[in-house]
Scaffold this motif. Structure first.
Motif, short mmCIF file in Angstrom:
data_model
loop_
_atom_site.label_atom_id
_atom_site.label_comp_id
_atom_site.label_asym_id
_atom_site.label_seq_id
_atom_site.Cartn_x
_atom_site.Cartn_y
_atom_site.Cartn_z
N LEU A 1 0.82 -1.22 0.00
CA LEU A 1 0.00 0.00 0.00
C LEU A 1 0.85 1.27 0.00
CD1 LEU A 1 -2.77 -1.15 2.49
CD2 LEU A 1 -2.98 -0.85 0.01
N ALA A 2 2.08 1.20 0.46
CA ALA A 2 2.98 2.36 0.43
C ALA A 2 3.78 2.42 -0.87
CB ALA A 2 3.94 2.30 1.62
N GLY A 3 4.06 1.28 -1.46
CA GLY A 3 4.91 1.26 -2.65
C GLY A 3 4.21 1.69 -3.92
N PHE A 4 2.98 1.22 -4.15
CA PHE A 4 2.29 1.55 -5.40
C PHE A 4 2.10 3.06 -5.58
CE2 PHE A 4 0.91 -2.98 -5.54
CZ PHE A 4 1.40 -3.26 -6.82
N ILE B 1 3.15 5.72 -8.81
CA ILE B 1 2.17 6.52 -9.55
C ILE B 1 2.52 8.00 -9.46
CG2 ILE B 1 -0.26 7.21 -9.62
CD1 ILE B 1 -0.83 4.30 -8.57
N ASP B 2 2.86 8.47 -8.26
CA ASP B 2 3.23 9.87 -8.04
C ASP B 2 4.30 9.95 -6.97
OD1 ASP B 2 3.48 12.59 -7.75
OD2 ASP B 2 1.47 12.89 -6.91
N PRO B 3 5.55 9.98 -7.37
CA PRO B 3 6.64 9.96 -6.39
C PRO B 3 6.94 11.31 -5.74
CG PRO B 3 7.55 10.06 -8.57
CD PRO B 3 6.04 9.95 -8.74
N SER B 4 6.18 12.36 -6.06
CA SER B 4 6.57 13.71 -5.65
C SER B 4 6.63 13.88 -4.13
CB SER B 4 5.63 14.75 -6.27
OG SER B 4 4.31 14.54 -5.84
N GLY B 5 5.67 13.33 -3.38
CA GLY B 5 5.70 13.47 -1.93
C GLY B 5 6.92 12.80 -1.32
N GLY C 1 18.27 15.63 2.44
CA GLY C 1 19.58 15.93 1.87
C GLY C 1 20.16 14.85 0.98
N LEU C 2 19.33 13.89 0.60
CA LEU C 2 19.82 12.83 -0.28
C LEU C 2 19.71 13.27 -1.74
CD1 LEU C 2 18.20 9.76 1.50
CD2 LEU C 2 20.56 10.52 1.64
N PRO C 3 20.63 12.83 -2.59
CA PRO C 3 20.60 13.22 -4.01
C PRO C 3 19.58 12.40 -4.80
CG PRO C 3 22.43 11.74 -3.61
CD PRO C 3 21.78 11.99 -2.26
N ALA C 4 19.31 12.84 -6.01
CA ALA C 4 18.46 12.10 -6.96
C ALA C 4 17.15 11.66 -6.33
CB ALA C 4 19.22 10.91 -7.54
N ALA C 5 16.46 12.62 -5.74
CA ALA C 5 15.28 12.32 -4.93
C ALA C 5 14.19 11.59 -5.71
CB ALA C 5 14.73 13.61 -4.32
N THR C 6 13.90 12.01 -6.91
CA THR C 6 12.83 11.36 -7.68
C THR C 6 13.22 9.93 -8.04
OG1 THR C 6 12.05 13.48 -8.53
CG2 THR C 6 11.38 11.51 -9.74
N ALA C 7 14.45 9.74 -8.46
CA ALA C 7 14.91 8.38 -8.78
C ALA C 7 14.86 7.50 -7.54
CB ALA C 7 16.33 8.42 -9.35
N ILE D 1 12.79 4.04 -6.85
CA ILE D 1 13.49 2.85 -6.37
C ILE D 1 12.86 2.34 -5.09
CG2 ILE D 1 15.69 2.02 -5.41
CD1 ILE D 1 17.06 3.92 -7.50
N ALA D 2 12.51 3.26 -4.19
CA ALA D 2 11.84 2.86 -2.94
C ALA D 2 10.50 2.20 -3.25
CB ALA D 2 11.65 4.07 -2.03
N GLY D 3 9.75 2.77 -4.18
CA GLY D 3 8.46 2.19 -4.55
C GLY D 3 8.61 0.80 -5.13
N ILE D 4 9.56 0.63 -6.03
CA ILE D 4 9.80 -0.70 -6.61
C ILE D 4 10.22 -1.68 -5.52
CG2 ILE D 4 11.34 -2.00 -8.14
CD1 ILE D 4 11.35 0.58 -9.94
N PHE D 5 11.14 -1.26 -4.65
CA PHE D 5 11.60 -2.12 -3.56
C PHE D 5 10.44 -2.53 -2.66
CE2 PHE D 5 12.94 -2.57 0.86
CZ PHE D 5 13.79 -3.67 0.74
#
Length: 146
Positions: free
Chosen positions: A26-29, A33-37, A46-52, A56-60
């Motif tokens: 329920l958190a990954g999908f 769909i919308d990774p902006s939040g 402070g982590l780089p490449a936030a959208t990527a 990756i977090a969603g896929i994981f």
């Protein structure tokens, strides 16, 4: 161990897997769909490449959540999710929340909720470590494969 105890334990492990997996599915999908939040939280830490990293977090979360749900490579998936929970607790949910222009009471409430999420992540990590120790039980792909 008797067959009845084994069946009962396998049913309990199935229930644990369903409950633990649900949170990550329920958190990954939504991250896919919308990774902006999530990207905003990642950038705020402070982590780089936030959208990527959000994708990756969603896929994981989806892949590991499905692995736990189905009981496939359960010990590996559970250990990885335990580490993920600890990482997110300490990086994203450790400390006060201060939203500019919010009243002090609102920021205090957000900080309290953040602390609850911190300890929820720690507790869930403990659940996954238990699952990593005992495996998925008989009602799983791992159980069918022996």
């Amino acid at each position: 161990m008797s067959a009845t105890n084994s069946n009962t334990n396998s049913l309990i492990l199935l229930g644990a897997r369903v409950l633990l997996a649900a949170m990550f599915l329920l958190a990954g999908f939504p991250k896919l769909i919308d990774p902006s939040g999530t990207a905003g939280m990642i950038a705020g830490a402070g982590l780089p490449a936030a959208t990527a990293l959000a994708y990756i977090a969603g896929i994981f979360e989806v892949v590991s959540g499905l692995a736990i749900l189905l009981g496939f490579q359960t010990k590996i998936a559970a250990f990885a999710l335990a580490l993920f929970c600890l990482f997110t607790a300490f990086v994203f949910h450790n400390g006060p929340i201060v939203v500019p222009d919010f009243p002090e009471g609102a920021n205090n409430l957000l900080t309290m909720f953040n602390g609850l999420i911190f300890w929820k992540n720690i507790a869930v990590a403990g659940g996954f470590l238990g699952l990593a120790a005992v495996g998925a039980g008989a009602y799983s792909i791992d159980g069918r494969r022996g």
